[in-house]
Design an enzyme around this catalytic site. Structure first.
Site, PDB file in Angstrom:
ATOM      1  CB  SER A 270     152.006 -15.574  -5.508  1.00  0.00           C
ATOM      2  OG  SER A 270     152.932 -14.568  -5.395  1.00  0.00           O
ATOM      3  CG  HIS A 328     152.759 -20.182  -5.688  1.00  0.00           C
ATOM      4  ND1 HIS A 328     154.125 -19.835  -6.088  1.00  0.00           N
ATOM      5  CD2 HIS A 328     152.376 -18.870  -5.218  1.00  0.00           C
ATOM      6  CE1 HIS A 328     154.512 -18.702  -5.530  1.00  0.00           C
ATOM      7  NE2 HIS A 328     153.461 -18.247  -5.005  1.00  0.00           N
TER       8      HIS A 328
END
Length: 385
Positions: A270, A328
């Site tokens: 991610s 992230h």
């Protein structure tokens, strides 16, 4: 009664009070004894002989709570040095790979031109005779290969580039499902700052997914925006950005976990995927996007990037554990920084790396000129031979 003999023994063993016991602890012990006696009498009148079984093993007396050992915070100097070194090696390898690919393309073009000159009028007759000599199975196999080649040729360069990344992620997911490999996967494919293996999992965990849904979500986003980011950076520079973003996002996760004290393992691509998406959105902020489930709603790439970062910041402040929000945010900040400043600071200065590689490839060249001879200087430092 059995409970009375137990009380006598218990009081005898607790007559001597530890030195560290306070007056409050003694009062709690007395209250617990009195409460125990009242409960014993009450249960004896209600349940009769059942008290013999229920009070033969009463709960131990309350004492001072045991002192918990504080877990030392993991050190992050080694992962930090690894992040800097791996990022530098990634961009150096990408510069060398781009140089070699350009050389191979020029050689391929020259070979194709020479092959066209050597073609004769009997080529169609030769291939017709060769096709007639094949068996039915060989013909079906060649047709299947040609269909796969046509499908591959219809893909964009970005889609062909991320195919290898998707294949690596699928392979790692299959390894997770093999019980024999589970111990090795837990050791090398999960990033955890408290683990003994801190550096290598920062790279391998980028290709690691434990659930099919997580894999499909990340790879779908990567496949969707692959054409735009590869056309913007090129496949060699894209690989360098993707691999570096995976390690940098894990490093930001290490920093947050170490400073906050909430140590937990994490895995997944991610952080690298969000870095790629953030780089593309930061470069073209006015591009129009539509949601998958709500195609009637459109928003610009800049607003979408701000929304993604805001969600991760909220998750970081609220302590959400669904995703690794620190990874992230680290990946998104790296993607934005690279297209804004990093490209000029890193990729535009790759000429020295290419020059050094050319000198290694061509030892004993003429003088100090890379590649030897005046022809190499005429081609320039960035052009292949």
């Amino acid at each position: 009664m059995a409970w009375r003999s137990y009380i006598v023994k218990w009081t005898q063993t607790n007559l001597i009070t530890p030195k560290n016991t306070s007056f409050r602890d003694l009062r709690l012990d007395v209250q617990s004894k009195r409460g125990f006696r009242r409960d014993a009498k009450r249960s004896e009148t209600k349940k009769g002989n059942v008290t013999k079984e229920t009070h033969t093993n009463p709960s131990p007396p309350q004492g001072p709570p045991p002192q918990t050992q504080r877990v030392p915070r993991p050190r992050i100097l080694k992962p930090l040095l690894f992040t800097v070194g791996f990022t530098g090696c990634s961009f150096c390898a990408a510069a060398i790979l781009q140089y070699e690919n350009q050389k191979s393309r020029i050689r391929t073009l020259k070979d194709d031109e020479s092959a066209k000159l050597l073609q004769g009028s009997n080529d169609m007759m030769y291939w017709h005779d060769w096709w007639n000599k094949l068996t039915d199975f060989q013909r079906q196999l060649i047709l299947l290969i040609s269909v796969a080649d046509d499908f591959w040729s219809r893909l964009t360069e970005g889609q062909r580039t991320v195919t290898s990344i998707i294949a690596a992620n699928v392979l790692v997911l299959c390894c997770w499902k093999i019980p024999v490999l589970r111990k090795s996967m837990m050791k090398y494919f999960i990033s955890n700052p408290a683990s003994k293996n801190q550096c290598l999992p920062m790279v391998l965990s980028t290709f690691s997914h434990f659930s099919i849904l997580h894999l499909m979500a990340n790879m779908y986003v990567l496949w969707t925006f692959s054409s735009g980011i590869v056309s913007l950076l090129g496949k060699e520079q894209f690989f360098a950005v993707y691999m570096s973003a995976g390690v940098i996002s894990n490093m930001s996760s290490y920093l947050f976990k170490t400073t906050s004290g909430h140590i937990f393992p994490s895995l997944g691509a991610s952080g690298a995927v969000i870095a790629v998406v953030a780089a593309l959105f930061a470069k073209i902020p006015d591009a129009k996007l539509s949601l998958i489930l709500l195609p009637m709603i459109t928003l610009t790439a800049g607003n979408a990037l701000k929304t993604l970062v805001a969600i991760d910041v909220a998750g970081l402040l609220m302590g959400w554990r669904v995703f690794d929000h620190a990874a992230h945010i680290g990946g998104a900040l790296f993607g934005i920084w690279y297209v804004t400043y990093g490209h000029k600071l890193i990729w535009s200065k790759r000429g020295s790396v290419v020059e050094m590689w050319r000198r290694i490839r061509t030892p004993g060249g003429g003088g100090s000129r890379p590649g030897g001879g005046p022809e190499a200087d005429a081609r320039g430092p960035h052009r292949p031979k």
